[in-house]
Design a protein around this motif. Structure first.
Motif, PDB file in Angstrom:
ATOM      1  N   UNK A 112       0.856  -1.189   0.000  1.00 54.53           N
ATOM      2  CA  UNK A 112       0.000   0.000   0.000  1.00 54.53           C
ATOM      3  C   UNK A 112       0.894   1.241   0.000  1.00 54.53           C
ATOM      4  N   UNK A 113       0.619   2.132  -0.926  1.00 56.34           N
ATOM      5  CA  UNK A 113       1.385   3.372  -1.049  1.00 56.34           C
ATOM      6  C   UNK A 113       0.506   4.528  -0.562  1.00 56.34           C
ATOM      7  N   UNK A 114       0.966   5.192   0.477  1.00 56.01           N
ATOM      8  CA  UNK A 114       0.224   6.337   1.002  1.00 56.01           C
ATOM      9  C   UNK A 114       0.916   7.641   0.630  1.00 56.01           C
ATOM     10  N   UNK A 115       0.151   8.563   0.083  1.00 54.00           N
ATOM     11  CA  UNK A 115       0.660   9.897  -0.241  1.00 54.00           C
ATOM     12  C   UNK A 115      -0.024  10.884   0.709  1.00 54.00           C
ATOM     13  N   UNK A 116       0.784  11.616   1.478  1.00 57.27           N
ATOM     14  CA  UNK A 116       0.225  12.503   2.504  1.00 57.27           C
ATOM     15  C   UNK A 116       0.682  13.935   2.266  1.00 57.27           C
ATOM     16  N   UNK A 117      -0.212  14.855   2.591  1.00 54.97           N
ATOM     17  CA  UNK A 117       0.085  16.286   2.420  1.00 54.97           C
ATOM     18  C   UNK A 117      -0.483  17.040   3.619  1.00 54.97           C
ATOM     19  N   UNK A 118       0.350  17.882   4.237  1.00 55.86           N
ATOM     20  CA  UNK A 118      -0.082  18.719   5.348  1.00 55.86           C
ATOM     21  C   UNK A 118      -1.027  19.803   4.807  1.00 55.86           C
ATOM     22  N   UNK A 119      -2.256  19.836   5.322  1.00 50.81           N
ATOM     23  CA  UNK A 119      -3.238  20.820   4.838  1.00 50.81           C
ATOM     24  C   UNK A 119      -3.594  21.821   5.938  1.00 50.81           C
ATOM     25  N   UNK A 120      -2.661  22.016   6.886  1.00 47.26           N
ATOM     26  CA  UNK A 120      -2.918  22.956   7.975  1.00 47.26           C
ATOM     27  C   UNK A 120      -3.248  24.347   7.443  1.00 47.26           C
ATOM     28  N   UNK A 121      -2.421  24.852   6.521  1.00 49.95           N
ATOM     29  CA  UNK A 121      -2.652  26.205   6.000  1.00 49.95           C
ATOM     30  C   UNK A 121      -3.977  26.292   5.259  1.00 49.95           C
ATOM     31  N   UNK A 122      -4.315  25.256   4.516  1.00 49.37           N
ATOM     32  CA  UNK A 122      -5.587  25.271   3.793  1.00 49.37           C
ATOM     33  C   UNK A 122      -6.765  25.273   4.756  1.00 49.37           C
ATOM     34  N   UNK A 123      -6.664  24.473   5.825  1.00 49.25           N
ATOM     35  CA  UNK A 123      -7.742  24.445   6.818  1.00 49.25           C
ATOM     36  C   UNK A 123      -7.871  25.790   7.510  1.00 49.25           C
ATOM     37  N   UNK A 124      -6.723  26.398   7.844  1.00 50.64           N
ATOM     38  CA  UNK A 124      -6.766  27.708   8.480  1.00 50.64           C
ATOM     39  C   UNK A 124      -7.358  28.746   7.540  1.00 50.64           C
TER      40      UNK A 124
END
Length: 345
Positions: A112-124
């Motif tokens: 399983x290949x997981x691609x992750x991205x921090x979306x803190x700025x988008x949520x803020x």
């Protein structure tokens, strides 16, 4: 094969998103530099460990069951693109992240290949946008309420033939204050700029017959609207009946912050001299409502209005926390002669 492996490693190492590969048991097989920076663990502390170490509860407790259910039933609760979950860094802090998981087979092994991205700025940013929309809605309703009040009061106190002109002038004054608030992103307005905006028709005499005296003081949006409307009414009255209706009259507009009996106050005055002889109005119109009643109600102020022979004087004294956004950083000027204090409020 070595060239292919080198190219693949370069791609993974250069990816901006975090990429994590796990086996069917949830054990991390590889983690790229972006994911290492994102979670704060060195590679050797993650590879060989269960990937749930990168998740807070309740995701951590559910992860093994998701994998087990998928292997047994094919129910893909953990497979997908753009699923919003929460990650946990080495220091224990959590952050929202976008997770996409795909399945590949390598030598009959399921990976399983997981691609992750921090979306803190988008949520803020989303949260700020929601708050801004709510604030715009609130301010629009408040502004419309003010316009309704102005229209209602103007209609009561004006002749039908004069209503459109009087109403238009008052809305223009309100718009001038609003423009200053928009330019400051609704953070507040400098009193000097506010006064000047309400005297644009007399710009050629500002500094000569009209003197604006006071320190740099920022007032709140509510105070800016109330004081702006009051100054507009005073200026309109002065142009029709007072110091600006002839070629000799003058006006002093003074403001300052001062301690009164242990309470910090904001004080402002409008003093006319040299105009026609002043006579008190026979009836109280909308102008008095704006310069006296509205200021009292909105700012919790004491207001005095004096129709002395020498000229009209208006003074307000309000608690500083009801008016000012920021305390003045400059030394207050000497208090102007407070001629209105002897008049009845």
């Amino acid at each position: 094969m070595r060239d292919t492996a080198a190219r693949l490693k370069a791609v993974l190492d250069g990816a901006l998103d975090g990429i994590i590969a796990i086996d069917e048991a949830g054990i991390v097989q590889s983690i790229n530099p972006a994911a290492i920076r994102l979670f704060g663990y060195p590679s050797d502390q993650v590879v060989g460990q269960n990937v749930k170490m990168l998740m807070p509860e309740p995701y951590r407790g559910s992860h093994d069951q998701y994998i087990k259910r998928y292997r047994e039933t094919g129910e893909a609760k953990i497979i997908g693109i753009g699923r919003e979950v929460v990650g946990q860094r080495k220091d224990g802090s959590t952050f929202p992240m976008d997770l996409g998981i795909s399945e590949v087979r390598v030598a009959n092994n399921r990976i399983f290949i997981g691609v992750v991205r921090d979306i803190t700025e988008r949520k803020q940013a989303d949260q700020r946008a929601k708050l801004l929309l709510a604030e715009v809605n609130h301010r629009a309703k408040n502004l419309l309420a003010v316009v309704q009040a102005v229209a209602r009061q103007t209609a009561k106190k004006s002749e039908p033939s004069l209503f459109a002109k009087a109403f238009g002038e008052r809305i223009a004054g309100l718009a001038a204050s609003h423009d200053l608030l928009v330019r400051s992103e609704w953070a507040g307005v400098d009193v000097g700029d506010l006064a000047a905006s309400q005297l644009t028709h007399f710009a050629d005499v500002i500094g000569k017959r009209v003197r604006l005296n006071g320190p740099k003081v920022q007032v709140t949006p509510a105070a800016a609207q109330a004081i702006g409307m009051a100054l507009h009414e005073l200026a309109t009255n002065a142009s029709k009946h007072g110091a600006l209706s002839n070629a000799q009259g003058s006006i002093d507009v003074d403001w300052r912050e001062a301690d009164v009996s242990g309470q910090e106050t904001f004080q402002m005055s409008w003093s006319e001299r040299g105009g026609p002889k002043v006579t008190p109005p026979e009836r109280n119109g909308f102008g008095r409502t704006v310069i006296v009643d509205m200021i009292k109600h909105t700012l919790g102020a004491q207001v005095s209005l004096c129709f002395a022979d020498a000229g009209l004087t208006w003074t307000m004294v309000a608690p500083v926390d009801r008016v000012c956004r920021l305390q003045s950083s400059q030394t207050d000027p000497q208090p102007p002669e407070n001629r209105a204090l002897a008049c009845a409020s």
